[in-house]
Write an enzyme that holds these catalytic residues in place. Structure first.
Site, PDB file in Angstrom:
ATOM      1  NE  ARG A  75       7.035 -23.212   4.145  1.00 35.21           N
ATOM      2  CZ  ARG A  75       6.283 -23.397   5.320  1.00 35.21           C
ATOM      3  NH1 ARG A  75       5.055 -22.644   5.759  1.00 35.21           N
ATOM      4  NH2 ARG A  75       6.372 -24.746   5.876  1.00 35.21           N
ATOM      5  CB  SER A 110      -0.961 -17.690   6.193  1.00 36.78           C
ATOM      6  OG  SER A 110      -0.635 -19.009   5.328  1.00 36.78           O
ATOM      7  CE  LYS A 122       4.899 -20.145   8.735  1.00 38.81           C
ATOM      8  NZ  LYS A 122       3.964 -19.082   8.232  1.00 38.81           N
TER       9      LYS A 122
END
Lengths: 215, 215
Positions: B40, B109, B138
């Site tokens: 990521r 997700s 996040k």
């Protein structure tokens, strides 16, 4: 491959569009004579980029104006764009070409004379010579080609070349006279009050200078 | 499709790796028992992402650990990753699946119970239930599933599910007991002094809780 005409190439920038929608700018620009559109988006999610791309595709495809996606090969594939434009810090051209296929347009930005020369050994369909003049749009590039550099780059290049960076109605003729097959503009169309009129004037200026396109 | 094991899923984050290279973290994590790796990267050029992806592929492929790319389908294709993980603001799943092909792993997700339910009608291979607990990694997600929400989401989902968000050695057992097929972690492995040891301890904790994986 999709045939294309680099003569008046619009590169989008929503931030420079003075609050008007991208669709409005692009539609007006095309009515004024833009021959190609590059969708360049740096600060949005993949979903937003995809949706913008789909909108541009729906707008440009019926008009047979090629849609080129900047940097993002995934978006180019997802919206079935006519091509991809890559810079020196984007995907390597071999990888882009392999995934994109032979039938799509692949453009490459060159920022130095050496890069222009290296591009001769690459399977790309055109080069973007950048920047010719100083500009506020791209701040991460350093060296200006100027008209002499542009002349040198276009004569050593085996590819069609579009010039970008600070091009406007005042200097467009000189740019084309320096060997560019076309001019790429952002703010000269996107930031003015009348994008259609601006495109039309640029187009007329260019046409006057390109002997084989005279009407 | 590549077979995969969600049990201990590392999501990379260079900023949380305390100055150590991604290769170091991933290599150590795999030695400790990580079963899947998601690359990521949010703030790097396409070229950097591509090069990181190639490095991860070279590292993980010989070990038969699936490499999943977050968001960027172009990178997944370019490095021939084992799969792609998309969020709700990434490419629509239908488009991702069409371009990625049937043989690759597609993860999604889900951030609400409704999204978990909607995913049942999608051709994805697993869901990431996010976030289970509060996390600093996040910041753009709002609602926490908690253990009860996780139980509900895993029972209504027809897909294998990996849980993410604030999971560590202290709560990993409860997460697996709540129906998750695995745990996804960032800082619990990337930010600790000994990533290999951390992975090993997480793996042992999970294995104790999964009856059909007991050794």
């Amino acid at each position: 491959m999709t045939s294309f005409d680099l003569s008046l190439y619009l590169v989008t920038d929503r931030e420079l569009s003075k609050g008007r929608s991208l669709s409005y700018i692009v539609e007006e620009a095309v009515k004024g004579g833009v021959t190609m559109v590059q969708l360049r988006e740096k600060d949005c999610t993949t979903r937003e980029f995809y949706e913008l791309g789909m909108r541009m595709k729906a707008l440009l495809s019926p008009l047979s104006i090629p849609l080129i996606i900047n940097d993002r090969l995934d978006i180019a594939l997802a919206v079935d764009a006519d091509g991809l434009h890559i810079g020196q810090s984007d995907m390597p051209w071999q990888v882009a070409r392999r995934i994109l296929g032979k039938d799509k347009i692949l453009g490459l930005s060159v920022e130095t004379m050496q890069q222009a020369e290296e591009a001769n050994r690459m399977d790309v369909d055109y080069i973007g010579i950048s920047p010719v003049f100083a500009t506020l749009t791209k701040t991460d590039t350093l060296q200006l080609f100027g008209l002499n550099g542009l002349k040198e780059a276009t004569s050593l290049s085996r590819h069609p070349a579009v010039a970008i960076g600070g091009i406007n109605l005042q200097n467009a003729a000189q740019v084309v006279n320096s060997g560019a097959d076309g001019i790429a503009v952002v703010s000269a169309i996107a930031s003015v009050d009348n994008p259609r009129q601006a495109a039309r004037e640029l187009k007329l200026t260019i046409k006057k200078e390109v002997p084989n396109e005279m009407e």
